[in-house]
Design a protein around this motif. Structure first.
Motif: not given
Length: 213
Positions: A67-93
């Motif tokens: 799981i990548i913390n916060d960074r969806i771009d990094v998660a996509l770059a390495v094909n991670a299994d997911g992300v963990h978002l904070g309340q001020s990060d990208m909206p879940v939807d």
């Protein structure tokens, strides 16, 4: 992807260099860690991707989700299994539209209102933060403690990973309440023997785990 096992959830310490980071992760997985969150708040994008790629390669044969913390771009770059978002990060939807239905999305929840709102979100788990004050996260506004965790379990529709101040001493009381998992940082990352630390924490979780009547 099959349903993740959240029981012993390692959140990495960004103070670790890449070599030490990989050593800690490999040993902690051998000790029973079931899911890894790579947290790098102060690295630039290239540095984060490099570390994430090394960890992804390490975990590939172990079948442990990354799981990548916060960074969806990094998660996509390495094909991670997911992300963990904070309340001020990208909206879940929006994150779900970008990542697709099969990736894991976790969300930090720091208040009663946020937990109730999260029941309507397409997430896989919540990170209930912080159970206790901790030096790892300095912007804590609210401590859930055991009473708050009990309330959260009664009012959420999602698995709960408890985070904040959890170690060998505090873990048993948390596990007894019926939480799905505990997130550990310092108790493993700062241990001289990450494998032993993870094994002892997992044993404490299992021996204290709530079993419904």
């Amino acid at each position: 992807m099959k349903t993740p096992n959240y029981q012993l959830y390692l959140v990495t310490d960004e103070k670790l260099d890449e070599q030490r980071l990989c050593h800690v992760i490999e040993q902690s997985v051998c000790g029973g860690v079931s899911i890894i969150q790579l947290r790098e708040k102060h690295q630039n994008t290239r540095q984060f991707i490099r570390k994430a790629s090394a960890v992804k390669d390490l975990l590939k044969s172990m079948e442990i989700p990354l799981i990548i913390n916060d960074r969806i771009d990094v998660a996509l770059a390495v094909n991670a299994d997911g992300v963990h978002l904070g309340q001020s990060d990208m909206p879940v939807d929006i994150a779900r539209k970008i990542l697709g239905p099969d990736k894991i999305i976790g969300l930090s929840v720091e208040s009663h209102e946020q937990l109730i709102f999260a029941n309507h979100l397409d997430i896989d788990y919540i990170g209930l933060s912080a159970i206790y004050n901790t030096a790892t996260k300095t912007d804590i506004r609210f401590e859930w403690k055991q009473e708050g965790l009990e309330w959260a379990i009664q009012h959420t529709q999602h698995p709960i990973v408890a985070i904040g101040g959890i170690n060998q001493e505090t873990l048993p009381a948390i596990a007894k309440i019926g939480v799905d998992g505990v997130a550990i940082v310092s108790a493993i990352c700062q241990s001289e023997n990450p494998k032993k630390a993870a094994s002892e924490l997992l044993a404490a979780f299992h021996s204290s785990q709530y079993v419904p009547a």
